[in-house]
Design a protein around this motif. Structure first.
Motif, PDB file in Angstrom:
ATOM      1  N   LYS A 184      12.446  26.084 -22.784  1.00  0.00           N
ATOM      2  CA  LYS A 184      13.548  26.548 -21.945  1.00  0.00           C
ATOM      3  C   LYS A 184      13.481  28.056 -21.775  1.00  0.00           C
ATOM      4  N   PHE A 185      14.120  28.533 -20.720  1.00  0.00           N
ATOM      5  CA  PHE A 185      14.169  29.954 -20.427  1.00  0.00           C
ATOM      6  C   PHE A 185      15.604  30.452 -20.533  1.00  0.00           C
ATOM      7  N   ILE A 186      15.737  31.700 -20.946  1.00  0.00           N
ATOM      8  CA  ILE A 186      17.016  32.398 -20.951  1.00  0.00           C
ATOM      9  C   ILE A 186      16.850  33.578 -20.016  1.00  0.00           C
ATOM     10  N   PHE A 187      17.608  33.591 -18.931  1.00  0.00           N
ATOM     11  CA  PHE A 187      17.533  34.672 -17.954  1.00  0.00           C
ATOM     12  C   PHE A 187      18.686  35.638 -18.199  1.00  0.00           C
ATOM     13  N   VAL A 188      18.360  36.921 -18.353  1.00  0.00           N
ATOM     14  CA  VAL A 188      19.364  37.962 -18.572  1.00  0.00           C
ATOM     15  C   VAL A 188      19.289  38.939 -17.403  1.00  0.00           C
ATOM     16  N   CYS A 189      20.401  39.113 -16.719  1.00  0.00           N
ATOM     17  CA  CYS A 189      20.462  40.029 -15.585  1.00  0.00           C
ATOM     18  C   CYS A 189      20.392  41.472 -16.087  1.00  0.00           C
ATOM     19  N   THR A 190      19.526  42.276 -15.446  1.00  0.00           N
ATOM     20  CA  THR A 190      19.418  43.695 -15.789  1.00  0.00           C
ATOM     21  C   THR A 190      19.716  44.563 -14.577  1.00  0.00           C
ATOM     22  N   GLY A 191      20.547  44.054 -13.679  1.00  0.00           N
ATOM     23  CA  GLY A 191      20.971  44.825 -12.513  1.00  0.00           C
ATOM     24  C   GLY A 191      21.857  45.990 -12.931  1.00  0.00           C
ATOM     25  N   SER A 192      22.151  46.869 -11.990  1.00  0.00           N
ATOM     26  CA  SER A 192      22.869  48.104 -12.324  1.00  0.00           C
ATOM     27  C   SER A 192      24.264  47.852 -12.905  1.00  0.00           C
ATOM     28  N   ASP A 193      25.022  46.915 -12.355  1.00  0.00           N
ATOM     29  CA  ASP A 193      26.361  46.647 -12.892  1.00  0.00           C
ATOM     30  C   ASP A 193      26.289  46.002 -14.269  1.00  0.00           C
ATOM     31  N   CYS A 194      25.313  45.150 -14.498  1.00  0.00           N
ATOM     32  CA  CYS A 194      25.162  44.536 -15.818  1.00  0.00           C
ATOM     33  C   CYS A 194      24.727  45.590 -16.846  1.00  0.00           C
ATOM     34  N   LYS A 195      23.923  46.557 -16.410  1.00  0.00           N
ATOM     35  CA  LYS A 195      23.553  47.646 -17.320  1.00  0.00           C
ATOM     36  C   LYS A 195      24.790  48.422 -17.739  1.00  0.00           C
ATOM     37  N   LYS A 196      25.687  48.667 -16.788  1.00  0.00           N
ATOM     38  CA  LYS A 196      26.923  49.381 -17.105  1.00  0.00           C
ATOM     39  C   LYS A 196      27.783  48.593 -18.085  1.00  0.00           C
ATOM     40  N   ASN A 197      27.698  47.277 -18.028  1.00  0.00           N
ATOM     41  CA  ASN A 197      28.522  46.421 -18.874  1.00  0.00           C
ATOM     42  C   ASN A 197      27.830  45.993 -20.167  1.00  0.00           C
ATOM     43  N   GLY A 198      26.637  46.524 -20.446  1.00  0.00           N
ATOM     44  CA  GLY A 198      26.033  46.301 -21.752  1.00  0.00           C
ATOM     45  C   GLY A 198      24.910  45.291 -21.849  1.00  0.00           C
ATOM     46  N   CYS A 199      24.114  45.123 -20.813  1.00  0.00           N
ATOM     47  CA  CYS A 199      23.044  44.128 -20.890  1.00  0.00           C
ATOM     48  C   CYS A 199      21.927  44.554 -21.856  1.00  0.00           C
ATOM     49  N   LEU A 240      20.469  42.078 -24.585  1.00  0.00           N
ATOM     50  CA  LEU A 240      19.060  41.702 -24.704  1.00  0.00           C
ATOM     51  C   LEU A 240      18.602  41.752 -26.160  1.00  0.00           C
ATOM     52  N   LYS A 241      18.997  42.791 -26.876  1.00  0.00           N
ATOM     53  CA  LYS A 241      18.637  42.904 -28.292  1.00  0.00           C
ATOM     54  C   LYS A 241      19.253  41.774 -29.099  1.00  0.00           C
ATOM     55  N   GLU A 242      20.517  41.473 -28.811  1.00  0.00           N
ATOM     56  CA  GLU A 242      21.185  40.384 -29.514  1.00  0.00           C
ATOM     57  C   GLU A 242      20.544  39.036 -29.190  1.00  0.00           C
ATOM     58  N   ALA A 243      20.151  38.837 -27.933  1.00  0.00           N
ATOM     59  CA  ALA A 243      19.501  37.584 -27.532  1.00  0.00           C
ATOM     60  C   ALA A 243      18.169  37.418 -28.253  1.00  0.00           C
ATOM     61  N   LYS A 244      17.423  38.504 -28.394  1.00  0.00           N
ATOM     62  CA  LYS A 244      16.162  38.440 -29.135  1.00  0.00           C
ATOM     63  C   LYS A 244      16.405  38.022 -30.578  1.00  0.00           C
ATOM     64  N   ASP A 245      17.464  38.561 -31.181  1.00  0.00           N
ATOM     65  CA  ASP A 245      17.801  38.185 -32.554  1.00  0.00           C
ATOM     66  C   ASP A 245      18.176  36.712 -32.656  1.00  0.00           C
ATOM     67  N   VAL A 246      18.936  36.226 -31.691  1.00  0.00           N
ATOM     68  CA  VAL A 246      19.385  34.833 -31.715  1.00  0.00           C
ATOM     69  C   VAL A 246      18.206  33.877 -31.564  1.00  0.00           C
ATOM     70  N   ILE A 247      17.277  34.164 -30.658  1.00  0.00           N
ATOM     71  CA  ILE A 247      16.174  33.222 -30.451  1.00  0.00           C
ATOM     72  C   ILE A 247      15.117  33.317 -31.550  1.00  0.00           C
ATOM     73  N   LYS A 248      15.230  34.293 -32.433  1.00  0.00           N
ATOM     74  CA  LYS A 248      14.329  34.369 -33.586  1.00  0.00           C
ATOM     75  C   LYS A 248      14.862  33.611 -34.789  1.00  0.00           C
ATOM     76  N   LEU A 249      16.108  33.129 -34.707  1.00  0.00           N
ATOM     77  CA  LEU A 249      16.672  32.343 -35.799  1.00  0.00           C
ATOM     78  C   LEU A 249      15.903  31.043 -35.949  1.00  0.00           C
TER      79      LEU A 249
END
Length: 81
Positions: free
Chosen positions: A6-21, A25-34
């Protein structure tokens, strides 16, 4: 190379960057390494997904998660085992 189911798509557009993407991304990497999710997911950074007002946005198994955070992502991954 590992096979991913499966894939996890994370938006890295300008508004998402402002809101903490970036942090998401770092948290998602930690979660998928569990142990529960290790090797089952591939993390993909995308451009704008047109959900700008509700960013950061994550898509897991055709489910759009708006205003995503680590807990929402983990719950979605657990639901789609």
């Amino acid at each position: 190379m590992a096979l991913y189911r499966k894939f996890i798509f994370v938006c890295t557009g300008s508004d998402c960057k402002k809101n903490g993407c970036k942090g998401l991304l770092k948290e998602a990497k930690d979660v998928i390494k569990l142990d529960d999710h290790k090797g089952k997911y591939k993390l993909v950074k995308t451009k704008c997904m047109d959900f700008c007002k509700t960013g950061p946005v994550v898509v897991v198994s055709n489910e759009v998660i708006k205003k995503a955070d680590k807990m929402k992502l983990k719950m979605a991954l657990d639901a789609h085992k």
